[in-house]
Design a protein around this motif. Structure first.
Motif, PDB file in Angstrom:
ATOM      1  N   LEU A   1     -37.827  87.668  27.101  1.00  0.00           N
ATOM      2  CA  LEU A   1     -37.806  86.784  26.510  1.00  0.00           C
ATOM      3  C   LEU A   1     -37.733  87.184  25.185  1.00  0.00           C
ATOM      4  O   LEU A   1     -37.398  86.035  24.975  1.00  0.00           O
ATOM      5  CB  LEU A   1     -39.447  86.550  27.363  1.00  0.00           C
ATOM      6  N   GLU A   2     -37.305  88.569  25.055  1.00  0.00           N
ATOM      7  CA  GLU A   2     -37.885  88.298  23.406  1.00  0.00           C
ATOM      8  C   GLU A   2     -35.927  89.449  23.004  1.00  0.00           C
ATOM      9  O   GLU A   2     -35.512  88.573  22.115  1.00  0.00           O
ATOM     10  CB  GLU A   2     -37.668  90.098  24.114  1.00  0.00           C
ATOM     11  N   LEU A   3     -35.360  89.406  24.244  1.00  0.00           N
ATOM     12  CA  LEU A   3     -34.174  89.723  24.075  1.00  0.00           C
ATOM     13  C   LEU A   3     -32.949  88.788  24.999  1.00  0.00           C
ATOM     14  O   LEU A   3     -31.550  89.130  24.247  1.00  0.00           O
ATOM     15  CB  LEU A   3     -33.494  91.288  24.568  1.00  0.00           C
ATOM     16  N   GLY A   4     -33.082  88.463  25.584  1.00  0.00           N
ATOM     17  CA  GLY A   4     -32.531  87.113  26.266  1.00  0.00           C
ATOM     18  C   GLY A   4     -32.241  87.539  27.715  1.00  0.00           C
ATOM     19  O   GLY A   4     -32.127  88.433  28.306  1.00  0.00           O
ATOM     20  N   PHE A   5     -31.621  86.321  28.484  1.00  0.00           N
ATOM     21  CA  PHE A   5     -31.352  86.994  29.838  1.00  0.00           C
ATOM     22  C   PHE A   5     -30.881  87.537  30.403  1.00  0.00           C
ATOM     23  O   PHE A   5     -30.532  88.117  31.380  1.00  0.00           O
ATOM     24  CB  PHE A   5     -31.591  85.111  30.657  1.00  0.00           C
ATOM     25  N   ASP A   6     -29.765  87.963  29.671  1.00  0.00           N
ATOM     26  CA  ASP A   6     -28.277  88.636  30.039  1.00  0.00           C
ATOM     27  C   ASP A   6     -28.565  90.497  29.675  1.00  0.00           C
ATOM     28  O   ASP A   6     -27.828  91.126  29.382  1.00  0.00           O
ATOM     29  CB  ASP A   6     -27.669  88.251  29.330  1.00  0.00           C
TER      30      ASP A   6
END
Ligand code: SF4
Length: 314
Positions: free
Chosen positions: A84-89
């Motif tokens: 949620l904070e940094l991205g799904f990857d």
């Protein structure tokens, strides 16, 4: 390099916040070096949270868990705060991969979905048509002769397991005979003793096995067993796809075939006892038994080695 997957592979969807047995609970989740290096570049409050929630105790960096075994980044909605904070990857390799597993040949990779994930268990067991392998990434393929021979044998095993004119138990016997492996006749009590002797990951395993240990012969009769022929077929094909390839490296084809046969018999008996105790039985019940069994055996290399050793020396 060719990449091969079962035909249900692309349909997998993680249940995320709706998962009742999240893979972010109860396991120590390792962090690969590239991801750790990236996390070390994050500043601000989330950077501090990352630094405070990663441990290197034992030598391998991993996410800390709370007292309930939850990953430090699994929030109250069952979602991952890193995603949620940094991205799904931006999650660790192991988080990105799960529930996938890989088997490698000299010029082919096979990828499957592991049964310890409740979404996968339902996906595999509710599949009605015969499972086939499909090519995910096409490429020229140059395999060693023993690998070619193995793939021919595995196709024959798939065909035996998917012969719907035969009851499942007969298909298992035929698979063993086809591979010149003598069947092992373990009583339910011997099954319980064997599987109870393995390292235990979740106490629920013991509750499951104790039901079988205390079962009378009548409890092992299963009136509606035929209704579950296709799920058991899918289960056996999954085991064959997942476990036989490594016999090319360790030479333990017989031990792996015994694992398939004994896993089928144990799960079948657990299902029968559950059905007789509860007075009903659903595919969801079977998926739950398979999920627990998979987590306790397939996700513990030590337990798998112990089983192969024991089966080969019986
Ligand atoms: S166990 Fe499966 S469905 Fe549940 S969170 Fe993990 S990948 Fe998603």
């Amino acid at each position: 390099m060719k990449t091969v997957v079962p035909d249900y592979y692309n349909d997998f969807r993680c249940l995320a916040g709706d998962c009742r047995h999240s893979c972010c609970i109860g396991w120590e989740i390792d962090i690969d070096q590239d991801t750790l290096d990236y996390y070390n570049t994050i500043t601000g409050p989330f950077g501090n949270r990352l630094k405070n929630s990663i441990s290197c105790e034992g030598g391998t960096p991993h996410f800390c868990m709370d007292s309930h075994g939850r990953c430090a980044f699994l929030n109250e909605k069952g979602l991952c705060d890193i995603m949620l904070e940094l991205g799904f990857d931006k999650v660790s390799q192991i988080c990105d991969d799960h529930p996938r597993f890989r088997n490698f040949y000299s010029d082919r990779t096979e990828i499957g979905l592991g049964l310890s994930c409740e979404a996968v268990a339902m996906q595999i067991l509710t599949k009605q048509d015969k499972t086939q392998l499909i090519v995910l990434e096409e490429d020229d393929e140059l395999l060693w002769e023993d690998e070619e021979d193995f793939l021919v044998l595995r196709d024959e095993i798939f065909a035996i397991l998917q012969d719907r004119t035969q009851p499942v138990w007969a298909r298992v016997e035929k698979m063993l005979a086809h591979c010149d492996v003598q069947p092992l006749q373990l009583t339910p009590c011997q099954q319980v003793q064997l599987f109870s002797s393995l390292e235990r990951l979740d106490p629920v395993r013991d509750r499951l096995l104790s039901q079988l240990e205390n079962a009378t012969p009548d409890m092992l009769k299963w009136e509606n067993e035929d209704e579950f022929s296709i799920p058991f077929e899918q289960l056996l094909v999954y085991f064959a796809f997942r476990h036989l390839t490594e016999s090319l490296d360790d030479g333990r084809l017989a031990g792996r075939l015994h694992y398939m046969a004994q896993s089928y018999r144990l799960i079948r008996n657990l299902c029968a006892v559950h059905c007789n105790n509860a007075g009903s039985f659903s595919i969801g019940d079977m998926a739950e038994i398979c999920r627990i069994y998979s987590a306790e055996t397939e996700y513990s290399p030590d337990n798998m080695d112990t089983l192969f050793d024991k089966f080969e020396n019986m």
